[in-house]
Design an enzyme around this catalytic site. Structure first.
Site, PDB file in Angstrom:
ATOM      1  N   ASP A   1       0.826  -1.213   0.000  1.00  0.00           N
ATOM      2  CA  ASP A   1       0.000   0.000   0.000  1.00  0.00           C
ATOM      3  C   ASP A   1       0.860   1.263   0.000  1.00  0.00           C
ATOM      4  O   ASP A   1       0.451   2.290  -0.549  1.00  0.00           O
ATOM      5  CB  ASP A   1      -0.993   0.007   1.167  1.00  0.00           C
ATOM      6  CG  ASP A   1      -2.269   0.749   0.793  1.00  0.00           C
ATOM      7  OD1 ASP A   1      -2.778   0.517  -0.323  1.00  0.00           O
ATOM      8  OD2 ASP A   1      -2.747   1.577   1.582  1.00  0.00           O
TER       9      ASP A   1
ATOM     10  N   GLU B   1       0.547  10.962   5.294  1.00  0.00           N
ATOM     11  CA  GLU B   1       0.282   9.531   5.142  1.00  0.00           C
ATOM     12  C   GLU B   1       1.551   8.757   4.777  1.00  0.00           C
ATOM     13  O   GLU B   1       1.804   7.676   5.303  1.00  0.00           O
ATOM     14  CB  GLU B   1      -0.797   9.323   4.069  1.00  0.00           C
ATOM     15  CG  GLU B   1      -1.303   7.901   4.018  1.00  0.00           C
ATOM     16  CD  GLU B   1      -2.698   7.840   3.441  1.00  0.00           C
ATOM     17  OE1 GLU B   1      -3.594   8.476   4.039  1.00  0.00           O
ATOM     18  OE2 GLU B   1      -2.885   7.191   2.411  1.00  0.00           O
TER      19      GLU B   1
ATOM     20  N   GLU C   1     -11.205   6.072  -2.400  1.00  0.00           N
ATOM     21  CA  GLU C   1     -11.194   6.465  -0.988  1.00  0.00           C
ATOM     22  C   GLU C   1     -12.308   5.784  -0.199  1.00  0.00           C
ATOM     23  O   GLU C   1     -12.121   5.386   0.954  1.00  0.00           O
ATOM     24  CB  GLU C   1     -11.326   7.995  -0.866  1.00  0.00           C
ATOM     25  CG  GLU C   1     -10.214   8.795  -1.526  1.00  0.00           C
ATOM     26  CD  GLU C   1      -8.847   8.647  -0.846  1.00  0.00           C
ATOM     27  OE1 GLU C   1      -8.437   7.519  -0.526  1.00  0.00           O
ATOM     28  OE2 GLU C   1      -8.177   9.684  -0.680  1.00  0.00           O
TER      29      GLU C   1
ATOM     30  N   GLU D   1      -9.521  -3.051  -6.451  1.00  0.00           N
ATOM     31  CA  GLU D   1      -9.443  -3.123  -4.987  1.00  0.00           C
ATOM     32  C   GLU D   1      -9.542  -4.567  -4.497  1.00  0.00           C
ATOM     33  O   GLU D   1      -8.818  -4.977  -3.589  1.00  0.00           O
ATOM     34  CB  GLU D   1     -10.541  -2.260  -4.335  1.00  0.00           C
ATOM     35  CG  GLU D   1     -10.327  -0.754  -4.490  1.00  0.00           C
ATOM     36  CD  GLU D   1      -9.204  -0.193  -3.592  1.00  0.00           C
ATOM     37  OE1 GLU D   1      -8.761  -0.862  -2.636  1.00  0.00           O
ATOM     38  OE2 GLU D   1      -8.765   0.934  -3.889  1.00  0.00           O
TER      39      GLU D   1
HETATM   40  C1  HMH Z   1      -5.240   0.107  -2.605  1.00  0.00           C
HETATM   41  N1  HMH Z   1      -6.921   1.816  -2.191  1.00  0.00           N
HETATM   42  C2  HMH Z   1      -5.697   1.344  -1.926  1.00  0.00           C
HETATM   43  N2  HMH Z   1      -4.882   1.953  -1.061  1.00  0.00           N
HETATM   44  C3  HMH Z   1      -5.281   3.092  -0.442  1.00  0.00           C
HETATM   45  N3  HMH Z   1      -4.432   3.689   0.438  1.00  0.00           N
HETATM   46  C4  HMH Z   1      -6.565   3.619  -0.688  1.00  0.00           C
HETATM   47  C5  HMH Z   1      -7.360   2.938  -1.590  1.00  0.00           C
HETATM   48  C6  HMH Z   1      -7.081   4.856   0.002  1.00  0.00           C
HETATM   49  O1  HMH Z   1      -6.318   5.954  -0.243  1.00  0.00           O
END
Ligand code: HMH
Length: 221
Positions: A47, A88, A140, A210
């Protein structure tokens, strides 16, 4: 019109795939306190790579808002989101060192590369603001809904994962998602039907990327 916003209509219409993205077994395992820690660490490393690629995507949405939006407050919402990515990325670094995840030697896996390539395609100037902002909302919202589930009363999320869940599951992030949803719905209401169709396809693509991203974290690929 049925009185419902376009995004709400889509979420209902595509409920099965929407739930596969927002109630994935990986998230349910966090919520039940049974998550595999190596899987969580894999998700964290992947991520971070995703969020780094999300920065230029969101910058492209900002640019489109400046050029194509008829409401000056859109730019402020998007700029706020972009600015918060700085914090972040720092959070990922400190979290990774806590879990002994080596971010700089983590290679992006296939599902991640494919998702990042999709983000790059949306950043093209040929893609309209309507399509890009719809994808932004979906990206999001999947995280917001997923991690909020892990914070609900009755969930057994392990204490060391609460901070991660709060990052996307908190009420402020929920408000932010609603602001983006409001932008998307306002644009979709005025958009020609071919653009609405493209935005719906982008929404469905995000859900499928996702799901693949969560699967990758679970160790399926
Ligand atoms: C894969 N989808 C993914 N990572 C993230 N951090 C978000 C959405 C949200 O910003």
């Amino acid at each position: 019109a049925n009185g419902k916003s376009t995004t709400a209509t889509w979420t209902n219409l595509h409920r099965p795939i929407y739930e596969r993205a927002t109630r994935h077994p990986f998230i349910l395992a966090i919520r039940e306190g049974t998550v595999d820690i190596p899987a969580f660490k894999r998700w964290l490393g992947q991520d971070y790579i995703f969020v780094r690629d999300f920065v230029p995507f969101l910058a492209s949405v900002l640019l489109k808002a400046c050029k194509q939006s008829d409401d000056p407050s859109d730019m402020e919402v998007i700029l706020g989101g972009l600015a918060s990515l700085s914090d972040e990325l720092s959070w990922f670094k400190s979290e990774a060192s806590k879990w002994d995840v080596h971010l700089y030697t983590t290679a992006p896996q296939k599902a991640n590369l494919e998702y990042c390539r999709f983000l790059q395609s949306l950043a093209s100037p040929e893609v309209s603001y309507i399509v890009a902002v719809t994808a932004f909302w979906a990206i999001e919202t999947v995280y917001q809904e997923s991690f909020a589930l892990c914070l609900e009363s009755g969930s057994e999320t392990p204490a060391e994962l609460i901070d991660t869940c709060r990052r996307w599951g908190n009420a402020g992030f929920g408000q932010y998602c609603q602001s983006i949803q409001g932008i998307a719905d306002r644009c979709l209401e005025k958009a020609p039907s071919d653009e609405v169709k493209k935005a719906e396809e982008a929404f469905l693509s995000v859900l499928s990327y996702e799901i693949n991203f969560w699967n990758m974290s679970c160790g399926e690929s």
